[in-house]
Every structure is written in structure tokens, then in C-alpha cells.
Design a protein around this motif. Structure first.
Motif, PDB file in Angstrom:
ATOM      1  N   ILE A 185       0.851  -1.199   0.000  1.00 22.49           N
ATOM      2  CA  ILE A 185       0.000   0.000   0.000  1.00 22.49           C
ATOM      3  C   ILE A 185       0.879   1.240   0.000  1.00 22.49           C
ATOM      4  CG2 ILE A 185      -1.633   1.368   1.360  1.00 22.49           C
ATOM      5  CD1 ILE A 185      -2.904  -1.259   2.269  1.00 22.49           C
ATOM      6  N   SER A 186       1.907   1.211   0.833  1.00 24.13           N
ATOM      7  CA  SER A 186       2.815   2.351   0.918  1.00 24.13           C
ATOM      8  C   SER A 186       3.588   2.548  -0.377  1.00 24.13           C
ATOM      9  CB  SER A 186       3.776   2.164   2.095  1.00 24.13           C
ATOM     10  OG  SER A 186       5.051   1.841   1.715  1.00 24.13           O
ATOM     11  N   LEU A 187       3.898   1.445  -1.082  1.00 21.39           N
ATOM     12  CA  LEU A 187       4.611   1.548  -2.347  1.00 21.39           C
ATOM     13  C   LEU A 187       3.745   2.210  -3.415  1.00 21.39           C
ATOM     14  CD1 LEU A 187       7.305   0.684  -3.722  1.00 21.39           C
ATOM     15  CD2 LEU A 187       6.147  -1.423  -4.410  1.00 21.39           C
ATOM     16  N   GLY A 188       2.448   1.914  -3.413  1.00 20.19           N
ATOM     17  CA  GLY A 188       1.558   2.483  -4.428  1.00 20.19           C
ATOM     18  C   GLY A 188       1.052   3.871  -4.123  1.00 20.19           C
ATOM     19  N   LEU A 189       1.023   4.244  -2.853  1.00 20.14           N
ATOM     20  CA  LEU A 189       0.391   5.505  -2.434  1.00 20.14           C
ATOM     21  C   LEU A 189       0.888   6.731  -3.193  1.00 20.14           C
ATOM     22  CD1 LEU A 189      -1.744   6.421  -0.321  1.00 20.14           C
ATOM     23  CD2 LEU A 189       0.164   6.911   1.219  1.00 20.14           C
ATOM     24  N   PRO A 190       2.204   6.929  -3.360  1.00 22.81           N
ATOM     25  CA  PRO A 190       2.652   8.137  -4.038  1.00 22.81           C
ATOM     26  C   PRO A 190       2.751   8.023  -5.554  1.00 22.81           C
ATOM     27  CG  PRO A 190       4.547   6.995  -3.131  1.00 22.81           C
ATOM     28  CD  PRO A 190       3.331   6.174  -2.772  1.00 22.81           C
ATOM     29  N   ASP A 191       2.545   6.818  -6.113  1.00 21.67           N
ATOM     30  CA  ASP A 191       2.879   6.581  -7.520  1.00 21.67           C
ATOM     31  C   ASP A 191       2.110   7.474  -8.486  1.00 21.67           C
ATOM     32  OD1 ASP A 191       4.812   4.762  -6.965  1.00 21.67           O
ATOM     33  OD2 ASP A 191       3.833   3.055  -7.905  1.00 21.67           O
ATOM     34  N   SER A 192       0.843   7.706  -8.223  1.00 23.26           N
ATOM     35  CA  SER A 192       0.025   8.460  -9.167  1.00 23.26           C
ATOM     36  C   SER A 192      -0.263   9.882  -8.705  1.00 23.26           C
ATOM     37  CB  SER A 192      -1.308   7.733  -9.374  1.00 23.26           C
ATOM     38  OG  SER A 192      -1.948   7.539  -8.127  1.00 23.26           O
ATOM     39  N   ALA A 193       0.270  10.265  -7.544  1.00 24.90           N
ATOM     40  CA  ALA A 193      -0.071  11.572  -6.985  1.00 24.90           C
ATOM     41  C   ALA A 193       0.439  12.722  -7.846  1.00 24.90           C
ATOM     42  CB  ALA A 193       0.483  11.688  -5.563  1.00 24.90           C
ATOM     43  N   ILE A 194       1.683  12.624  -8.300  1.00 25.03           N
ATOM     44  CA  ILE A 194       2.243  13.743  -9.060  1.00 25.03           C
ATOM     45  C   ILE A 194       1.554  13.894 -10.414  1.00 25.03           C
ATOM     46  CG2 ILE A 194       4.122  12.431 -10.132  1.00 25.03           C
ATOM     47  CD1 ILE A 194       5.867  14.976  -9.626  1.00 25.03           C
ATOM     48  N   GLY A 195       1.168  12.770 -11.034  1.00 20.62           N
ATOM     49  CA  GLY A 195       0.442  12.858 -12.292  1.00 20.62           C
ATOM     50  C   GLY A 195      -0.920  13.505 -12.117  1.00 20.62           C
ATOM     51  N   TRP A 221      -1.127  -2.691  -3.665  1.00 23.23           N
ATOM     52  CA  TRP A 221      -0.485  -1.577  -4.365  1.00 23.23           C
ATOM     53  C   TRP A 221      -1.553  -0.685  -5.012  1.00 23.23           C
ATOM     54  CZ3 TRP A 221      -0.784  -0.148  -9.478  1.00 23.23           C
ATOM     55  CH2 TRP A 221       0.069   0.877  -9.871  1.00 23.23           C
ATOM     56  N   GLY A 222      -2.560  -1.324  -5.609  1.00 27.63           N
ATOM     57  CA  GLY A 222      -3.646  -0.568  -6.224  1.00 27.63           C
ATOM     58  C   GLY A 222      -4.435   0.241  -5.215  1.00 27.63           C
ATOM     59  N   VAL A 223      -4.603  -0.294  -3.991  1.00 24.69           N
ATOM     60  CA  VAL A 223      -5.271   0.482  -2.934  1.00 24.69           C
ATOM     61  C   VAL A 223      -4.516   1.781  -2.690  1.00 24.69           C
ATOM     62  CG1 VAL A 223      -5.815   0.525  -0.468  1.00 24.69           C
ATOM     63  CG2 VAL A 223      -6.338  -1.512  -1.818  1.00 24.69           C
ATOM     64  N   GLY A 224      -3.192   1.663  -2.580  1.00 16.91           N
ATOM     65  CA  GLY A 224      -2.394   2.864  -2.390  1.00 16.91           C
ATOM     66  C   GLY A 224      -2.414   3.772  -3.599  1.00 16.91           C
ATOM     67  N   GLY A 226      -3.979   7.556  -3.555  1.00 16.28           N
ATOM     68  CA  GLY A 226      -3.141   8.742  -3.734  1.00 16.28           C
ATOM     69  C   GLY A 226      -3.831   9.858  -4.487  1.00 16.28           C
ATOM     70  N   PRO A 227      -4.340   9.620  -5.721  1.00 13.88           N
ATOM     71  CA  PRO A 227      -5.023  10.701  -6.438  1.00 13.88           C
ATOM     72  C   PRO A 227      -6.324  11.142  -5.794  1.00 13.88           C
ATOM     73  CG  PRO A 227      -5.105   8.652  -7.687  1.00 13.88           C
ATOM     74  CD  PRO A 227      -4.148   8.429  -6.564  1.00 13.88           C
ATOM     75  N   MET A 228      -7.010  10.232  -5.074  1.00 10.25           N
ATOM     76  CA  MET A 228      -8.229  10.642  -4.372  1.00 10.25           C
ATOM     77  C   MET A 228      -7.900  11.642  -3.272  1.00 10.25           C
ATOM     78  SD  MET A 228     -10.394   7.086  -4.088  1.00 10.25           S
ATOM     79  CE  MET A 228     -11.076   6.308  -5.554  1.00 10.25           C
ATOM     80  N   ILE A 229      -6.847  11.334  -2.510  1.00  5.86           N
ATOM     81  CA  ILE A 229      -6.404  12.266  -1.469  1.00  5.86           C
ATOM     82  C   ILE A 229      -5.972  13.585  -2.097  1.00  5.86           C
ATOM     83  CG2 ILE A 229      -4.617  12.696   0.273  1.00  5.86           C
ATOM     84  CD1 ILE A 229      -4.682   9.634   0.821  1.00  5.86           C
ATOM     85  N   MET A 230      -5.235  13.495  -3.204  1.00  7.25           N
ATOM     86  CA  MET A 230      -4.778  14.705  -3.877  1.00  7.25           C
ATOM     87  C   MET A 230      -5.953  15.520  -4.402  1.00  7.25           C
ATOM     88  SD  MET A 230      -2.217  16.580  -4.636  1.00  7.25           S
ATOM     89  CE  MET A 230      -0.796  15.506  -4.346  1.00  7.25           C
ATOM     90  N   ALA A 231      -6.970  14.850  -4.954  1.00  9.95           N
ATOM     91  CA  ALA A 231      -8.138  15.565  -5.473  1.00  9.95           C
ATOM     92  C   ALA A 231      -8.848  16.332  -4.364  1.00  9.95           C
ATOM     93  CB  ALA A 231      -9.094  14.581  -6.143  1.00  9.95           C
ATOM     94  N   GLN A 232      -9.002  15.713  -3.184  1.00  8.54           N
ATOM     95  CA  GLN A 232      -9.634  16.398  -2.059  1.00  8.54           C
ATOM     96  C   GLN A 232      -8.822  17.610  -1.618  1.00  8.54           C
ATOM     97  OE1 GLN A 232     -12.683  15.750  -0.557  1.00  8.54           O
ATOM     98  NE2 GLN A 232     -12.913  14.431  -2.354  1.00  8.54           N
ATOM     99  N   CYS A 233      -7.503  17.444  -1.605  1.00  5.73           N
ATOM    100  CA  CYS A 233      -6.643  18.564  -1.204  1.00  5.73           C
ATOM    101  C   CYS A 233      -6.665  19.686  -2.230  1.00  5.73           C
ATOM    102  CB  CYS A 233      -5.213  18.079  -0.979  1.00  5.73           C
ATOM    103  SG  CYS A 233      -5.038  17.005   0.465  1.00  5.73           S
ATOM    104  N   LEU A 234      -6.776  19.348  -3.521  1.00  7.66           N
ATOM    105  CA  LEU A 234      -6.865  20.374  -4.559  1.00  7.66           C
ATOM    106  C   LEU A 234      -8.156  21.172  -4.431  1.00  7.66           C
ATOM    107  CD1 LEU A 234      -5.542  18.462  -7.720  1.00  7.66           C
ATOM    108  CD2 LEU A 234      -4.397  20.313  -6.494  1.00  7.66           C
ATOM    109  N   GLU A 235      -9.237  20.502  -4.037  1.00  7.25           N
ATOM    110  CA  GLU A 235     -10.514  21.188  -3.882  1.00  7.25           C
ATOM    111  C   GLU A 235     -10.536  22.089  -2.652  1.00  7.25           C
ATOM    112  OE1 GLU A 235     -13.688  18.396  -3.889  1.00  7.25           O
ATOM    113  OE2 GLU A 235     -13.334  17.734  -5.968  1.00  7.25           O
TER     114      GLU A 235
END
Length: 393
Positions: free
Chosen positions: A14-24, A133-136, A140-149
Motif C-alpha cells: 500500500i505504501s509503495l503504491g500511495l505516491p505513484d500516481s499523486a504527481i500525475g 499496491w492498487g489500494v495505495g 493517492g489521487p483521491m487524497i490529492m483531489a480532495q486537497c486540490l478542492e
């Protein structure tokens, strides 16, 4: 295996996947704030991939020296530091700087845990491992989307970094569970001096490449990773620039690819009880083809949504099934070496092909997204079938 070890391995993934898609997911908003071009994110992902290539190739010696448990803890700490560093970056060069520990942290633990599970656990656990990994990666982008809003992309990276710190603390407490859990010919998994005193003989890269089927599996992994990385890093950009969807919504939609991977791997774990690794890979390739047809169709955003989910579902069984098949194809004693080599080629695919799409998106158009993915799908199918023929013979 101790009853508590498998959940710990799942948590590490989970930790390995968490940041993978955040920057994109955050990049359409980050780029103007940092004065960066739309294709510049490719530089960051290239640095990350370069770090993962280096650490993947070093994974055999690192794991034999320190053990999978310690390598996992240190890797999560490195990614946590990188995410917090991203959150404090006010210039593009600072992102590039923090991408170095991010990449180094990801590569060694990825190879080590994949080889460990391939040798010690059944196929369904490999699928469920990558489901975590997919959970993370979807979180990641869900957390990022909330923070962007509600705030900014800096807050999103800081929150993700905090989650990584918490996971690192749990992994540290789990270290006693790893004692004496070995890969074939590897050191005590906490790095005992007795094991270190009798080092194993290592094969050269040239010797490994001469084995039947190795070159084909490396090409297949390269193509697969090009698809996965391009899907994850550029889905939001494609939705925004080619389909006219606003940045916040596009970040949420980009998560659908990872939702598809997560759900697909959860289901794949059960299907793999009855279906061979080879046919699981073929099933995934067929689903990717259907997904690309949905993305290309002029049926509107509904088809796009379905396509993004199906892209994830198609990718779901390919990576874990390929890794899990490694000991059966090439032997347990080569599992860690070949897994590290496969990881390196996978990251080369990410390193080269995802940034290349960024250049094409900037100078040709983001509409190339599904066409670009289709080219690598063809390459993966051709090399995969060649691998099947070589291994059978």
C-alpha cells in the motif's frame, strides 16, 4: 510463515503504491504554480525511474546484506521524506532533487517483496499483494483531489508523506516477524552475520540474458510498464486537454485507472486459483484492448469512464502473474536476481516511455494517448507469446 507477516507485506505494498500516481494527478495544477511546462513532469518521473532501476539492480546484494524487513522499512522512510520534500518545493529543480530518494526507496523493496512472495506464497497472494499496491495507487489521487478542492497540491503531498511515516512506524515494529524468513540462498532476513559469511555466487547480466525466455520476458515487462506508467501519469492530462474536463474532476477520473487495477487484482486472486499465470496475462491483454476501444470511441465521457476502469482491470493480472511465474519458469534460485532484473526493465519502460508521451502531448496533442498505449499493447502481446513458446520448448 508467521500469521502476521502477510498483512505486513500487504501494508508495505500500500505504501509503495500511495505516491505513484499523486504527481500525475496534481501536475495540471502544479505546472503553472512552478512555472513548468506540461511535459516537464517527465523529467521528474525519469529521475524517479532512474533511482528505481539502480536500486532494483542492487536489490540482490542489499537484501542479502540487510534482509527484506530492514530494506522495506528504510525504503518507506525514503519515500516519506521525498513526499514531504515535494510539499515544500517552490521550484521545479527542488522536485527533481526530492525525486532521487523517492526512486531509490521504491526499487529495492519492490524487487525484494515480489521475489519473496513469488517463492513463499501461492499465486493468489501475488495478485492480492498487487491489489494492495492498487489500494495505495488509487488512494493517492483521491487524497490529492480532495486537497486540490480544499487547499493546494502542497497539502496533498504533505498528507501523503504523513501517511507514509505512520506506515514506516508499523513496519519497524514488525521487524521481528521477518527473522529467518529467507529467499533461496539469501541471508537471514534480518541480515545475520552467519549468512553473510557464506555469500552466494551471482550470475552476470549476460549469463541471465542467455537463458531461454529471459529476453522476451524483459521486453514484455518493458511494454507493460510503458502502458501502466503512461496510463497513470497522463490520464488526468488527457482528460483535461483532449476531452475538456476540469482539473479537479480529471484528477478524480485519473484515479479510476487505479480503482480498476485494485478491483481487478482482488478478483484475479480468486480467478488465479483455476487459471494459469500465462492465461491470466492473456486475459489482461484482451481487457486492455477493449478498454482502448472504449477510450477511442466518440460515444462521450461515459465510454471514457468505462475505458479508464477497464484499462486498470486489464493491467491488473499482468504484473503479478508475470512475477509469480518467474520461479516456475527459471527456478527458485534465480528468482531474486531475475525479479530484480525484470523490475529494472519495467522501470526503464516507465523512465523512457511515459516522458516521451509528455513530449508528444505538448508538441502533437494529448489525443495520442490511446494510440500510444495501443502500440505497446501489441509489443507486449508479441513478446509474451514468444516467451511462452521459448519456455515450452
Amino acid at each position: 510463515m508467521p500469521a502476521g507477516l502477510l498483512p505486513i507485506i500487504y501494508l508495505a505494498f500500500i505504501s509503495l503504491g500511495l505516491p505513484d500516481s499523486a504527481i500525475g494527478s496534481a501536475w495540471p495544477t502544479m505546472a503553472p504554480a512552478l512555472g513548468a511546462g506540461i511535459s516537464w513532469v517527465g523529467v521528474v518521473t525519469m529521475i524517479i525511474s532512474a533511482g528505481t532501476i539502480v536500486s532494483s539492480l542492487m536489490s540482490v546484494r542489499v537484501v542479502e546484506r540487510f534482509g527484506t524487513g530492514r530494506v522495506t522499512v528504510v525504503s518507506v522512510v525514503l519515500t516519506a521524506a521525498a513526499l514531504v520534500g515535494f510539499s515544500q518545493s517552490g521550484a521545479f529543480w527542488q522536485l527533481c532533487l526530492w525525486a532521487v530518494p523517492y526512486g531509490l526507496g521504491a526499487g529495492a523493496v519492490d524487487a525484494a517483496l515480489n521475489a519473496f512472495v513469488a517463492v513463499h506464497y501461492e499465486s493468489q497472494h501475488m495478485s492480492w499483494l498487487h491489489c494492495m499496491w492498487g489500494v495505495g495507487a488509487s488512494g493517492g489521487p483521491m487524497i490529492m483531489a480532495q486537497c486540490l478542492e480544499r487547499s493546494t497540491w502542497s497539502t496533498g503531498f504533505f498528507v501523503l508523506g504523513g501517511i507514509q511515516v505512520a506506515i514506516a512506524a508499523v513496519l519497524t515494529l514488525s521487524l521481528p516477524l521477518w527473522r529467518d524468513r529467507k529467499l533461496p540462498h539469501a541471508a537471514d532476513d534480518l541480515g545475520s552475520s552467519a549468512a553473510a559469511s557464506a555469500p552466494r555466487a551471482h550470475h552476470t547480466r549476460r549469463e541471465l540474458l542467455r537463458l531461454p525466455g529471459v529476453a522476451a520476458v524483459l521486453v514484455s515487462f518493458f511494454c507493460y510498464s510503458a502502458i501502466e506508467a503512461t496510463c497513470g501519469n497522463w490520464a488526468a492530462t488527457y482528460c483535461t486537454l483532449a476531452r475538456g474536463i476540469d482539473a479537479g474532476t480529471a484528477a478524480s477520473w485519473a484515479a479510476l485507472f487505479y480503482v480498476g487495477i485494485t478491483a481487478g487484482r482482488a478478483v484475479s486472486g480468486f480467478i488465479s486459483l483455476k487459471v494459469s499465470d500465462r492465461n491470466m496475462i492473456r486475459l489482461g491483454q484482451a481487457l486492455i484492448a477493449v478498454a482502448l476501444a472504449c477510450v477511442l470511441t466518440p460515444a462521450g465521457n461515459t465510454a471514457l469512464l468505462v475505458g479508464l476502469v477497464l484499462l486498470g482491470c486489464g493491467c491488473a493480472p499482468i504484473y503479478p502473474s508475470t512475477i509469480h511465474a518467474t520461479p516456475a519458469r527459471f527456478g527458485d534460485d534465480l528468482a531474486l536476481e531475475l525479479t530484480g532484473m525484470q523490475m529494472a526493465f519495467a522501470y526503464v519502460g516507465s523512465l523512457a516511455m511515459s516522458p516521451l508521451f509528455g513530449v508528444l502531448a505538448q508538441f502533437v496533442g494529448a489525443w495520442l494517448y490511446p494510440v500510444y498505449l495501443a502500440l505497446f499493447l501489441v509489443g507486449m502481446i508479441v513478446s509474451g507469446e514468444r516467451l511462452n513458446r521459448r519456455v515450452r520448448s
